[in-house]
Design an enzyme around this catalytic site. Structure first.
Site, PDB file in Angstrom:
ATOM      1  N   HIS A 262     -98.518  90.454 -19.049  1.00  0.00           N
ATOM      2  CA  HIS A 262     -98.620  89.466 -17.978  1.00  0.00           C
ATOM      3  C   HIS A 262    -100.008  89.492 -17.323  1.00  0.00           C
ATOM      4  CE1 HIS A 262     -96.883  87.312 -14.367  1.00  0.00           C
ATOM      5  NE2 HIS A 262     -97.863  87.972 -13.766  1.00  0.00           N
ATOM      6  N   GLU A 263    -100.458  90.681 -16.973  1.00  0.00           N
ATOM      7  CA  GLU A 263    -101.743  90.765 -16.268  1.00  0.00           C
ATOM      8  C   GLU A 263    -102.897  90.328 -17.170  1.00  0.00           C
ATOM      9  OE1 GLU A 263    -101.592  90.993 -13.215  1.00  0.00           O
ATOM     10  OE2 GLU A 263     -99.611  91.884 -12.957  1.00  0.00           O
TER      11      GLU A 263
ATOM     12  N   HIS B  31    -103.302  86.656 -16.989  1.00  0.00           N
ATOM     13  CA  HIS B  31    -104.158  86.201 -15.880  1.00  0.00           C
ATOM     14  C   HIS B  31    -105.637  86.404 -16.217  1.00  0.00           C
ATOM     15  CE1 HIS B  31    -100.887  85.427 -13.164  1.00  0.00           C
ATOM     16  NE2 HIS B  31    -100.553  86.690 -12.992  1.00  0.00           N
TER      17      HIS B  31
HETATM   18 ZN    ZN Z   1     -98.918  87.600 -12.029  1.00  0.00          ZN
END
Ligand code: ZN
Length: 327
Positions: free
Chosen positions: A243-244, A247
Site C-alpha cells: 500500500h505505501e 503512494h
Molecule cells: Zn494510505
C-alpha cells in the site's frame, strides 16, 4: 470472499484473529487526464498543513481521529497540476534527448531497519522477513495475486541495520524522522528507501508522494511487525508495504474524494464514500456503478482481503514514474 485466489494459504494465517481494523488514510488517485478534473472534488473537513506529501495507514483503534496526512481536495488538485507540469517537462526533455519513456521498471530497494536494541521487541527482525516482504511486493505488482500486472519489480540492494533509540519509535512528522531520513537515505529518485521500525500513533505506515525535486524525506515508513510473519494481527502479510509503495508511486486511496468528482483519478476503481475496514464483502457506498473496491491494495481492509491493483492504477503509476522518478 475477498481472499486472493492465489494466496489463500499465505492469507489464512492472518484472517482468523481479532478485530483490529485498519485505517489506511485518505489519499487515493489514479489515472487522471488533467488537473482540472479535480476542481469539483469534495473536501475532507479537516485542515491539513500546506506541505502534506505523504500518507499514512493506521490501525482501526485510531478510527476516531483523523490520519495525519489525509489529502484535501485542494491538495489533490495541486498534486495533479504538478503531475501535468512534470509530464510536459519530461516530454520536452525526451524529445531533445531522443529518449523513450520506460515500459518496465526494476526498482532498487534499500531497507533500513531501525532498532532500539538487539531484541525482537526492539525492532531486530530477521533478514528472512525482509526477503519475504520483497517477494510480497513482487507478487502484488506483477499481478500474481489476482490484479492487473504493473510495470514494476523490486530488487533488494541492501539491508542497513541501525541501532538508535532516538529514532525508535519512528514518530511521524517529527524532527527525529527528518534527521533519520537525512542521515540514512540512499540513491536517486528511483531508489525506494524503506524504513522499518516501531511507529508512533498506532500507524502501520506512511509514504511520500513523488515530487519533481528529490528531497531527503522521500521514502516509505513501515511498521516492522507488519512484514510477513510479523505480530501485527490482520496486518502481518506485507500489504502495508504494498500500500505505501503505491503512494510512493503516486496512487491515492480508492476512497479519495468520496462518491463525487474525480475520486482517486483512476476510472476503473469504483467510487467509495469512505475507507473500508476488515473485509466487508458486498459493500456499496456510492450510487455510481460498481461495488466498493475493498480488495484493492489502496483501500484500508485487512491484508487478507486486499490483493489487487487495477489496470488504471498500473497506468497511473507508470505515468508518474516517467514523470518523476525515471532517470
Ligand atoms: Zn494510505
Amino acid at each position: 470472499m475477498g481472499l486472493r485466489p492465489n494466496l489463500l494459504t499465505r492469507r489464512t494465517a492472518g484472517v482468523a484473529s481479532t478485530t483490529l481494523a485498519l485505517l489506511l488514510s485518505t489519499a487515493a488517485v489514479g489515472v487522471v487526464p488533467a488537473a482540472s478534473a479535480f476542481s469539483a472534488a469534495p473536501t475532507e473537513a479537516c485542515a491539513e498543513p500546506a506541505d502534506v506529501h505523504s500518507d499514512a495507514r493506521v490501525k482501526a483503534g485510531a478510527h476516531a481521529k483523523h490520519e495525519p496526512n489525509e489529502l484535501t481536495a485542494k491538495e489533490t488538485r495541486e498534486r495533479e497540476a504538478d503531475l501535468a507540469a512534470a509530464l510536459r517537462e519530461r516530454a520536452n526533455f525526451r524529445a531533445g534527448a531522443g529518449a523513450a519513456a520506460l515500459a518496465t521498471v526494476t526498482i532498487p530497494v534499500v531497507v533500513h531497519v531501525i532498532q532500539e536494541d538487539t531484541t525482537r521487541a526492539g525492532g531486530n527482525i530477521p533478514d528472512s522477513m525482509i526477503n519475504s516482504q520483497i517477494s510480497v511486493l513482487n507478487q502484488a505488482y506483477s499481478g500474481a495475486t489476482g490484479g492487473a500486472a504493473t510495470a514494476f519489480s523490486f530488487q533488494l540492494q541492501k539491508i542497513n541495520r541501525v541501532t538508535n533509540p532516538a529514532w525508535f519509535p519512528i514518530v511521524q512528522g517529527s524532527s527525529a524522522e527528518r534527521s533519520m531520513k537525512t542521515s540514512l537515505r540512499e540513491g536517486g529518485k528511483n531508489t525506494l528507501n524503506i524504513y522499518l521500525g516501531e511507529l508512533s500513533d498506532d500507524l502501520l505506515g506512511w509514504a511520500t508522494f513523488p515530487k519533481r525535486r528529490l528531497d531527503s524525506m522521500d521514502g516509505v515508513v513501515v511498521l516492522t511487525e507488519s512484514l510477513p510473519g510479523g505480530t501485527a494481527t490482520n496486518y502481518n502479510q506485507g500489504d502495508t508495504g504494498t500500500h505505501e509503495v503505491g503512494h510512493w508511486l503516486n496512487l491515492y486511496h480508492t476512497f479519495q474524494g468520496g462518491c463525487s468528482g474525480s475520486g482517486d483519478g483512476v476510472s476503473d476503481t469504483p467510487a467509495e464514500a469512505s475507507p473500508a475496514y476488515q473485509c466487508p464483502t458486498g459493500r456499496d457506498t456510492c450510487t455510481a456503478t460498481g461495488l466498493d473496491p475493498i480488495t484493492n491494495f489502496m483501500d484500508y481492509t485487512y491484508d487478507s482481503c486486499m490483493y489487487q491493483f487495477t489496470a488504471g492504477q498500473a497506468a497511473r503509476m507508470l505515468t508518474a514514474w516517467n514523470a518523476y522518478r525515471a532517470a
